[in-house]
Design a protein around this motif. Structure first.
Motif, PDB file in Angstrom:
ATOM      1  N   GLY A 196       0.632  -1.362   0.324  1.00  0.00           N
ATOM      2  CA  GLY A 196      -0.206   0.107  -0.342  1.00  0.00           C
ATOM      3  C   GLY A 196       1.112   1.741  -0.002  1.00  0.00           C
ATOM      4  N   TYR A 197       1.994   1.634  -0.750  1.00  0.00           N
ATOM      5  CA  TYR A 197       2.640   2.451  -0.311  1.00  0.00           C
ATOM      6  C   TYR A 197       2.843   3.417  -1.957  1.00  0.00           C
ATOM      7  N   GLY A 198       2.292   2.907  -2.817  1.00  0.00           N
ATOM      8  CA  GLY A 198       1.727   3.761  -4.128  1.00  0.00           C
ATOM      9  C   GLY A 198       2.925   4.318  -4.970  1.00  0.00           C
ATOM     10  N   ILE A 199       2.872   5.908  -4.807  1.00  0.00           N
ATOM     11  CA  ILE A 199       4.118   6.472  -5.853  1.00  0.00           C
ATOM     12  C   ILE A 199       5.072   7.223  -5.069  1.00  0.00           C
ATOM     13  N   ARG A 200       4.654   7.548  -3.740  1.00  0.00           N
ATOM     14  CA  ARG A 200       5.400   8.275  -2.312  1.00  0.00           C
ATOM     15  C   ARG A 200       6.802   7.925  -2.365  1.00  0.00           C
ATOM     16  N   PRO A 201       7.615   8.963  -1.847  1.00  0.00           N
ATOM     17  CA  PRO A 201       8.562   9.013  -1.706  1.00  0.00           C
ATOM     18  C   PRO A 201       8.797   8.709  -0.296  1.00  0.00           C
ATOM     19  N   GLY A 202      10.012   7.774   0.340  1.00  0.00           N
ATOM     20  CA  GLY A 202      10.393   7.704   1.370  1.00  0.00           C
ATOM     21  C   GLY A 202      10.055   6.012   1.476  1.00  0.00           C
ATOM     22  N   ASN A 203       9.547   5.246   0.672  1.00  0.00           N
ATOM     23  CA  ASN A 203       9.613   3.768   0.977  1.00  0.00           C
ATOM     24  C   ASN A 203      10.060   2.978  -0.319  1.00  0.00           C
ATOM     25  N   ILE A 204      11.621   2.593  -0.080  1.00  0.00           N
ATOM     26  CA  ILE A 204      12.075   1.966  -1.166  1.00  0.00           C
ATOM     27  C   ILE A 204      11.127   0.774  -2.244  1.00  0.00           C
ATOM     28  N   ALA A 205      10.248   0.078  -1.588  1.00  0.00           N
ATOM     29  CA  ALA A 205       9.667  -0.122  -3.610  1.00  0.00           C
ATOM     30  C   ALA A 205       8.365   0.921  -3.909  1.00  0.00           C
ATOM     31  N   ALA A 206       8.429   1.503  -3.157  1.00  0.00           N
ATOM     32  CA  ALA A 206       7.417   2.905  -4.169  1.00  0.00           C
ATOM     33  C   ALA A 206       8.250   4.137  -4.905  1.00  0.00           C
ATOM     34  N   GLU A 207      10.364   4.012  -4.722  1.00  0.00           N
ATOM     35  CA  GLU A 207      10.609   4.700  -5.680  1.00  0.00           C
ATOM     36  C   GLU A 207      11.338   3.135  -6.697  1.00  0.00           C
ATOM     37  N   THR A 208      10.794   1.805  -6.624  1.00  0.00           N
ATOM     38  CA  THR A 208      11.445   1.380  -7.444  1.00  0.00           C
ATOM     39  C   THR A 208      11.056   0.485  -8.962  1.00  0.00           C
ATOM     40  N   TRP A 209       9.310   0.311  -8.676  1.00  0.00           N
ATOM     41  CA  TRP A 209       8.396   0.193  -9.149  1.00  0.00           C
ATOM     42  C   TRP A 209       8.490   1.117 -10.217  1.00  0.00           C
ATOM     43  N   PRO A 210       8.503   2.641 -10.114  1.00  0.00           N
ATOM     44  CA  PRO A 210       7.471   3.363 -11.076  1.00  0.00           C
ATOM     45  C   PRO A 210       9.087   3.124 -12.600  1.00  0.00           C
ATOM     46  N   SER A 211      10.192   3.417 -12.390  1.00  0.00           N
ATOM     47  CA  SER A 211      11.143   3.145 -13.183  1.00  0.00           C
ATOM     48  C   SER A 211      11.166   1.999 -14.150  1.00  0.00           C
ATOM     49  N   LEU A 212      11.391   0.994 -13.141  1.00  0.00           N
ATOM     50  CA  LEU A 212      11.156  -0.324 -13.461  1.00  0.00           C
ATOM     51  C   LEU A 212       9.660  -0.584 -14.412  1.00  0.00           C
ATOM     52  N   ALA A 213       8.537   0.047 -14.179  1.00  0.00           N
ATOM     53  CA  ALA A 213       7.485   0.043 -15.160  1.00  0.00           C
ATOM     54  C   ALA A 213       7.157   0.857 -16.272  1.00  0.00           C
ATOM     55  N   GLU A 214       7.823   1.873 -15.836  1.00  0.00           N
ATOM     56  CA  GLU A 214       8.383   2.891 -17.200  1.00  0.00           C
ATOM     57  C   GLU A 214       9.308   2.038 -18.194  1.00  0.00           C
ATOM     58  N   THR A 215      10.617   1.807 -18.130  1.00  0.00           N
ATOM     59  CA  THR A 215      10.989   0.732 -19.010  1.00  0.00           C
ATOM     60  C   THR A 215      10.790  -0.561 -19.719  1.00  0.00           C
ATOM     61  N   TRP A 216       9.554  -0.762 -18.689  1.00  0.00           N
ATOM     62  CA  TRP A 216       8.777  -1.859 -19.350  1.00  0.00           C
ATOM     63  C   TRP A 216       7.389  -1.373 -20.528  1.00  0.00           C
ATOM     64  N   LEU A 217       6.533  -0.184 -19.912  1.00  0.00           N
ATOM     65  CA  LEU A 217       6.093   0.077 -21.122  1.00  0.00           C
ATOM     66  C   LEU A 217       6.511   0.747 -22.564  1.00  0.00           C
ATOM     67  N   ARG A 218       7.984   0.522 -21.949  1.00  0.00           N
ATOM     68  CA  ARG A 218       8.950   2.174 -23.533  1.00  0.00           C
ATOM     69  C   ARG A 218       8.938   0.239 -24.558  1.00  0.00           C
ATOM     70  N   ARG A 219       9.580  -0.510 -23.816  1.00  0.00           N
ATOM     71  CA  ARG A 219       9.639  -1.902 -24.477  1.00  0.00           C
ATOM     72  C   ARG A 219       8.996  -2.302 -24.873  1.00  0.00           C
ATOM     73  N   HIS A 220       7.395  -2.771 -24.384  1.00  0.00           N
ATOM     74  CA  HIS A 220       6.524  -3.491 -24.564  1.00  0.00           C
ATOM     75  C   HIS A 220       5.433  -2.853 -24.939  1.00  0.00           C
ATOM     76  N   VAL A 221       5.142  -1.996 -24.469  1.00  0.00           N
ATOM     77  CA  VAL A 221       3.404  -1.617 -25.350  1.00  0.00           C
ATOM     78  C   VAL A 221       4.327   0.123 -26.268  1.00  0.00           C
ATOM     79  N   LEU A 222       4.946   0.599 -26.468  1.00  0.00           N
ATOM     80  CA  LEU A 222       5.601   2.287 -27.228  1.00  0.00           C
ATOM     81  C   LEU A 222       6.197   1.313 -28.218  1.00  0.00           C
ATOM     82  N   GLU A 223       7.269   0.191 -28.261  1.00  0.00           N
ATOM     83  CA  GLU A 223       8.165  -0.139 -29.658  1.00  0.00           C
ATOM     84  C   GLU A 223       6.832  -0.692 -30.989  1.00  0.00           C
TER      85      GLU A 223
END
Length: 283
Positions: A256-283
Motif C-alpha cells: 500500500g505504498y503507491g508512488i510516494r517517496p520514502g519507501n524503497i519499493a515506491a521509489e523502485t517500481w515506477p522506473s521499472l514499469a516505465e522501462t517495461w512500458l517503453r519496451r513492450h507497449v510503445l515500441e
C-alpha cells in the motif's frame, strides 16, 4: 502537529476538487447492472490515516480522465484501478497520483472508481465496461487510443488480473452497442496485487483463466508483503502458458505504498514499469 493535520486536510480536499474538475464519464447511462442502490456520489471516509483519501459507497462508477500535454501524448491509454480490499478505494494514493505520473510519461490515464464495498462481481462489470466506453470515444486530442491497458494496486490488481483473464465471456448482459466492443486489455501492470492465490494450497485463484491470449503483464511486489504470493502464482501461471510476464520482487517495502517517496519499493517500481512500458507497449 495541529498545523500538519490542517495541511493534510487541505491536500486531500485539493486533490478531490482537482479530480472533480476533470472530465468524468459515467459508465452506465441508465440502470447500473447488479446495483440496487440509487446513483449517488461516493462517500469520503473520515479515516485520513497515512494521508490517504478513501472513498466508499460507489454506486455510479465512472472514469476520471487525465490527459497528458499534447506534445507528450503517445496515444496509449491506461485505466488505473485503486486498491482498498474491495471495501474502499485509496483514490488519491493509488489513483489520482498515479494518473499524474502516467501523464508525465505521455499516457492518457483513466482513474476508475469501481463499485465498493463487497462488490467483486460488479467491480468487474465496471472495469470491462470502462474498456468498452473508452474504445467507443475519441480523446480531446482527436484520436482513439492506439492501445489501452490497465494498472491495478492490491485489490485493484486483483480486479485488473480478472479483467485480463476473463475477457472471453461477458460478465454482464449487454446494455447497448458499446458492449459489443472488446474488454481485453492490451497490457497489464499489477502492483502489489492481492487475492490471486485463493486456489487450493494457495494456488492461482480458479477464476483467473490464464491462456496464450492473456495480455503481457508487469508484476511488482515485495517479499515482506502478506499478499506477495499473489504475484508469484500469477507470474508462474503466465510462464507456464508461455505468456509474456516480467516479475520484480524486492525484499522489503510492505504493502500500500503507491508512488510516494520514502519507501524503497515506491521509489523502485515506477522506473521499472516505465522501462517495461517503453519496451513492450510503445515500441
Amino acid at each position: 502537529m495541529k498545523t500538519l493535520f490542517t495541511l493534510i486536510i487541505i491536500l486531500c480536499s485539493t486533490m478531490m476538487n482537482y479530480a472533480q474538475s476533470r472530465d468524468t464519464i459515467y459508465l452506465w447511462p441508465d440502470e447500473v447492472p447488479g446495483e440496487i442502490k440509487p446513483k449517488s456520489k461516493p462517500i469520503e471516509s473520515d479515516n485520513k490515516s497515512g494521508n490517504v483519501l478513501r472513498i466508499s459507497e460507489v454506486t455510479n462508477p465512472a472514469i476520471i480522465i487525465y490527459e497528458p500535454k499534447e506534445h507528450l501524448n503517445n496515444g496509449v491509454g491506461i485505466i488505473v484501478c485503486p486498491g482498498g480490499g474491495y471495501q474502499i478505494l485509496a483514490i488519491d494514493l493509488e489513483g489520482y497520483e498515479i494518473a499524474a505520473w502516467l501523464n508525465k510519461l505521455g499516457f492518457t490515464a483513466y482513474v476508475l472508481p469501481y463499485r465498493v464495498p463487497n462488490k467483486r462481481k460488479e467491480a468487474l462489470y465496471d472495469l470491462q465496461r470502462a474498456f468498452r466506453v473508452i474504445r467507443s470515444k475519441k480523446s480531446k486530442s482527436g484520436f482513439n487510443v492506439k492501445k489501452l491497458g490497465v494498472l491495478g494496486f492490491s485489490a485493484g490488481g486483483s480486479l485488473s488480473a480478472r479483467a485480463s483473464t476473463r475477457f472471453h465471456a461477458d460478465s454482464y448482459p449487454k446494455t447497448d452497442a458499446i458492449d459489443a466492443l472488446s474488454s481485453r486489455p492490451d497490457f497489464t501492470l499489477l502492483i502489489y496485487p492481492a487475492y490471486l492465490d485463493e486456489g487450493k494450497n494457495r494456488k492461482l485463484t480458479p477464476e483467473l483463466l490464464v491462456d496464450a491470449q492473456t495480455p503481457p503483464m508487469f508484476i511488482f511486489a515485495t517479499a515482506d508483503d502478506q499478499y506477495a504470493n499473489s504475484a508469484l502464482v500469477m507470474a508462474t501461471a503466465l510462464r507456464d502458458y508461455k505468456a509474456s510476464v516480467e516479475l520484480h520482487l524486492l525484499p522489503k517495502g510492505g504493502h500500500g505504498y503507491g508512488i510516494r517517496p520514502g519507501n524503497i519499493a515506491a521509489e523502485t517500481w515506477p522506473s521499472l514499469a516505465e522501462t517495461w512500458l517503453r519496451r513492450h507497449v510503445l515500441e
